[in-house]
Design a protein around this motif. Structure first.
Motif, PDB file in Angstrom:
ATOM      1  N   ALA A   1      41.139  35.715  41.689  1.00 25.92           N
ATOM      2  CA  ALA A   1      40.988  36.985  42.402  1.00 25.92           C
ATOM      3  C   ALA A   1      39.533  37.430  42.509  1.00 25.92           C
ATOM      4  O   ALA A   1      39.169  38.151  43.433  1.00 25.92           O
ATOM      5  N   THR A   2      38.687  37.004  41.567  1.00 24.81           N
ATOM      6  CA  THR A   2      37.278  37.438  41.565  1.00 24.81           C
ATOM      7  C   THR A   2      36.338  36.373  42.120  1.00 24.81           C
ATOM      8  O   THR A   2      35.128  36.501  41.977  1.00 24.81           O
ATOM      9  N   GLU A   3      36.907  35.341  42.720  1.00 24.89           N
ATOM     10  CA  GLU A   3      36.121  34.237  43.290  1.00 24.89           C
ATOM     11  C   GLU A   3      35.169  33.615  42.263  1.00 24.89           C
ATOM     12  O   GLU A   3      34.046  33.244  42.585  1.00 24.89           O
ATOM     13  N   GLY A   4      35.635  33.550  41.029  1.00 29.23           N
ATOM     14  CA  GLY A   4      34.872  32.888  39.966  1.00 29.23           C
ATOM     15  C   GLY A   4      33.813  33.742  39.299  1.00 29.23           C
ATOM     16  O   GLY A   4      33.100  33.257  38.422  1.00 29.23           O
ATOM     17  N   HIS A   5      33.708  35.005  39.666  1.00 30.79           N
ATOM     18  CA  HIS A   5      32.691  35.875  39.050  1.00 30.79           C
ATOM     19  C   HIS A   5      33.110  36.340  37.655  1.00 30.79           C
ATOM     20  O   HIS A   5      32.256  36.565  36.804  1.00 30.79           O
ATOM     21  N   VAL A  62      41.449  37.369  23.187  1.00 30.81           N
ATOM     22  CA  VAL A  62      41.569  37.318  24.643  1.00 30.81           C
ATOM     23  C   VAL A  62      40.399  38.130  25.186  1.00 30.81           C
ATOM     24  O   VAL A  62      40.217  39.285  24.813  1.00 30.81           O
ATOM     25  N   PHE A  63      39.591  37.494  26.051  1.00 37.09           N
ATOM     26  CA  PHE A  63      38.368  38.154  26.492  1.00 37.09           C
ATOM     27  C   PHE A  63      37.975  37.734  27.901  1.00 37.09           C
ATOM     28  O   PHE A  63      38.449  36.727  28.428  1.00 37.09           O
ATOM     29  N   LEU A  64      37.091  38.529  28.492  1.00 34.40           N
ATOM     30  CA  LEU A  64      36.548  38.243  29.809  1.00 34.40           C
ATOM     31  C   LEU A  64      35.107  37.770  29.660  1.00 34.40           C
ATOM     32  O   LEU A  64      34.376  38.264  28.792  1.00 34.40           O
ATOM     33  N   THR A  65      34.716  36.835  30.487  1.00 33.71           N
ATOM     34  CA  THR A  65      33.324  36.426  30.590  1.00 33.71           C
ATOM     35  C   THR A  65      32.908  36.582  32.048  1.00 33.71           C
ATOM     36  O   THR A  65      33.752  36.654  32.945  1.00 33.71           O
ATOM     37  N   VAL A  66      31.596  36.619  32.263  1.00 34.91           N
ATOM     38  CA  VAL A  66      31.070  36.912  33.586  1.00 34.91           C
ATOM     39  C   VAL A  66      30.047  35.845  33.978  1.00 34.91           C
ATOM     40  O   VAL A  66      29.163  35.508  33.187  1.00 34.91           O
ATOM     41  N   LYS A  67      30.179  35.342  35.206  1.00 34.37           N
ATOM     42  CA  LYS A  67      29.237  34.375  35.755  1.00 34.37           C
ATOM     43  C   LYS A  67      27.851  35.027  35.792  1.00 34.37           C
ATOM     44  O   LYS A  67      27.687  36.129  36.303  1.00 34.37           O
ATOM     45  N   GLY A  68      26.866  34.348  35.216  1.00 34.72           N
ATOM     46  CA  GLY A  68      25.499  34.861  35.199  1.00 34.72           C
ATOM     47  C   GLY A  68      25.142  35.635  33.948  1.00 34.72           C
ATOM     48  O   GLY A  68      23.985  35.970  33.735  1.00 34.72           O
ATOM     49  N   LEU A  69      26.120  35.951  33.118  1.00 34.07           N
ATOM     50  CA  LEU A  69      25.867  36.656  31.854  1.00 34.07           C
ATOM     51  C   LEU A  69      26.398  35.799  30.713  1.00 34.07           C
ATOM     52  O   LEU A  69      27.491  36.042  30.196  1.00 34.07           O
TER      53      LEU A  69
END
Length: 174
Positions: free
Chosen positions: A30-34, A88-95
């Motif tokens: 849904a976030t296009e890999g971000h 359970v966690f979120l990661t962010v492309k570029g961070l």
């Protein structure tokens, strides 16, 4: 004992970690890999606890009572159970060092019920209460929990902010 009292149809086909992993896959799509949803084994405590430090720890080690109370209930019930704990966690492309921890998940050798210790904001979005510990009794109820959390206004806003930051990082590299 009557055999008719039991069901031999497997309802909870997947362990909690597999159910959660499948739910998290939709975030990256849904976030296009971000933003990516992750679940990983975790060795730390999953509940709030108190820790003795400094002098209190030394005093405890130095003073040992001559007698020790033993609760026989600890020797009854489930024995030799495996403890499965996940974060359970979120990661962010570029961070690369950023992690937003959503919840801890804990279950025994027997997969259900599973204990979910949720981030307070997500717990309020899920239940409307400040209660952060949930006992989920089935795979279906765990799927519902994940669906409610991932589609909550709180999570949508958070993920949008994370997408924005990912895009900002991409622009900063150019």
């Amino acid at each position: 004992m009557d055999k008719e009292k039991f069901s031999f149809e497997l309802l909870d086909k997947y362990t909690p970690d597999v159910v959660i992993k499948k739910s998290l896959e939709q975030i990256e799509q849904a976030t296009e890999g971000h933003v990516m949803g992750n679940i990983a084994r975790y060795d730390g405590p999953v509940f709030s606890y108190t820790k003795k430090n400094g002098l209190a720890a030394l005093v405890t080690l130095q003073t040992s009572p001559d007698t020790l109370a033993v609760d026989i209930q600890q020797d009854l019930g489930e024995q030799g159970a495996e403890q499965n704990k996940f974060e359970v966690f979120l990661t962010v492309k570029g961070l690369e060092h950023y992690k937003y921890r959503m919840m801890f998940v804990k279950y025994s050798t027997i997969s259900y019920p599973v204990t979910v210790v949720m981030n307070e904001d997500l717990a309020i979005a899920y239940s409307g209460k400040r209660k952060d510990i949930f006992t989920i009794t089935s795979m279906k109820k765990l799927e519902e929990l994940m669906d409610n959390i991932l589609n909550s206004d709180t999570m949508i806003l958070l993920i949008q902010n994370l997408i924005n930051e990912s895009l900002r990082q991409t622009v900063a590299l150019i």
